[in-house]
Design a protein around this motif. Structure first.
Motif, short mmCIF file in Angstrom:
data_model
loop_
_atom_site.label_atom_id
_atom_site.label_comp_id
_atom_site.label_asym_id
_atom_site.label_seq_id
_atom_site.Cartn_x
_atom_site.Cartn_y
_atom_site.Cartn_z
N VAL A 123 0.88 -1.17 0.00
CA VAL A 123 0.00 0.00 0.00
C VAL A 123 0.92 1.22 0.00
CG1 VAL A 123 -1.85 1.24 1.18
CG2 VAL A 123 -1.74 -1.26 1.32
N VAL A 124 0.99 1.90 -1.13
CA VAL A 124 2.00 2.95 -1.31
C VAL A 124 1.42 4.36 -1.36
CG1 VAL A 124 3.53 1.34 -2.51
CG2 VAL A 124 1.95 2.75 -3.85
N ASP A 125 0.09 4.48 -1.22
CA ASP A 125 -0.53 5.80 -1.25
C ASP A 125 -1.83 5.75 -0.47
OD1 ASP A 125 -2.30 4.47 -2.97
OD2 ASP A 125 -1.38 5.28 -4.77
N GLY A 218 -5.90 -5.21 -14.89
CA GLY A 218 -6.68 -4.03 -15.22
C GLY A 218 -7.95 -3.88 -14.40
N LYS A 219 -8.46 -4.98 -13.83
CA LYS A 219 -9.65 -4.92 -12.99
C LYS A 219 -9.32 -5.05 -11.51
CE LYS A 219 -13.21 -6.43 -16.27
NZ LYS A 219 -14.32 -7.41 -16.51
N SER A 220 -8.05 -5.02 -11.18
CA SER A 220 -7.64 -5.08 -9.78
C SER A 220 -7.83 -3.72 -9.12
CB SER A 220 -6.18 -5.51 -9.67
OG SER A 220 -6.02 -6.87 -10.03
N PRO A 221 -7.86 -3.68 -7.77
CA PRO A 221 -7.99 -2.40 -7.08
C PRO A 221 -6.87 -1.43 -7.45
CG PRO A 221 -8.35 -4.22 -5.57
CD PRO A 221 -7.86 -4.82 -6.85
N GLU A 222 -7.20 -0.16 -7.39
CA GLU A 222 -6.23 0.87 -7.78
C GLU A 222 -4.96 0.79 -6.96
OE1 GLU A 222 -6.03 5.78 -8.24
OE2 GLU A 222 -7.77 4.80 -7.32
#
Length: 273
Positions: A123-125, A218-222
């Motif tokens: 988790v980078v942001d 492409g459909k993974s969480p942001e």
């Protein structure tokens, strides 16, 4: 057929081989092993191009918890033992927390010649809530109480499984299959370290010098897509988003990407294009 290799601390690591061609080792994510997870199916698609090695990480499948207390170094040594069975050199593909383990291994082992990674759960942001600072301690406490279901529930909630989905999951046979390996969640969380607090990855944690491909769906969480962009930046890696894929990728989509990358890397002496 299950085979066994001996890790540096004497632990017998279970693995399987299929196919022919350059050696490729698949490193599973949390709770997965050869009989539970995507690795065996993916190997069956890749075995036309590679000699694929799948193995059970510590505490899973037919590999025991280890002859010595768990540490990151022991898991890296397990990968090294499997690469030894492959002749001392191999491509490596790591998935989820296994991608982080693969990054650690590639920083330490000369036998890893190329590296592919899929959705390391950093988790980078601020696009996802940070992991609790005491999550490992929580897991340790639950295990001490024998509450493996609690460990699984805590983990599932942390990765975004909705309440109704979790309630249904607990009623399925899968839940019983997960409970025996719930204790390994503590180890995966330790491998992730502090890189889940919502800040960019450190630039000095890894020393990966081989051509590397960082992928996400492409459909993974942001937050996962952003994490892999950050991984690519930190490692100087190529980055690719696989259209239509989620964290649970399809082997039919992943395999061509790996074949193309590893085949191109074989032909290229310098950095990948």
């Amino acid at each position: 057929m299950t085979r066994f290799t001996t890790s540096a601390d004497g632990t017998e690591v279970a693995y399987s081989i299929t196919g022919s061609g350059p050696a490729l080792v698949i490193v599973d994510g949390a709770m997965c092993h050869r009989m539970f997870g995507p690795a065996t199916e993916l190997a069956s698609v890749l075995d036309k191009n590679f000699t694929v090695y799948t193995y059970d990480r510590r505490g899973r499948g037919e590999t025991g918890d280890g002859a010595t207390p768990w540490s990151l170094e022991r898991e890296v040594e397990d990968i090294d033992a499997v690469i030894g069975e492959a002749g001392g050199s191999a491509f490596v593909f790591g998935v989820s927390s296994g991608a982080v383990l693969a990054m650690e291994a590639a920083s330490r082992l000369p036998g890893i010649s190329r590296l592919a990674l899929y959705e390391a759960p950093f988790v980078v942001d601020d696009t996802y809530k940070p992991r609790p600072a005491d999550i490992v301690a929580q897991m340790d406490d639950m295990l001490a109480r024998g509450d493996r279901s609690g460990m699984l529930s805590t983990f599932m909630k942390m990765v975004g499984v909705p309440g109704i989905g979790l309630a249904v999951m607990k009623l399925t046979p899968m839940w019983k299959k997960l409970k025996p390996v719930a204790h390994t969640l503590r180890w995966d969380l330790r491998i992730l370290g502090d890189d889940g607090r919502g800040t960019p990855l450190p630039t000095n944690r890894w020393n990966v010098k081989v051509p590397t491909l960082a992928m996400d769906g492409g459909k993974s969480p942001e937050y996962l897509r952003n994490a892999m962009k950050n991984v690519a930046e930190v490692l100087g890696a190529d980055h690719r988003t696989l259209p239509g894929q989620t964290h649970m990728y399809k082997s039919s989509v992943m395999a061509p990407e790996l074949v193309e990358f590893f085949s191109r890397a074989q032909r290229t002496a310098g950095p990948i294009a």
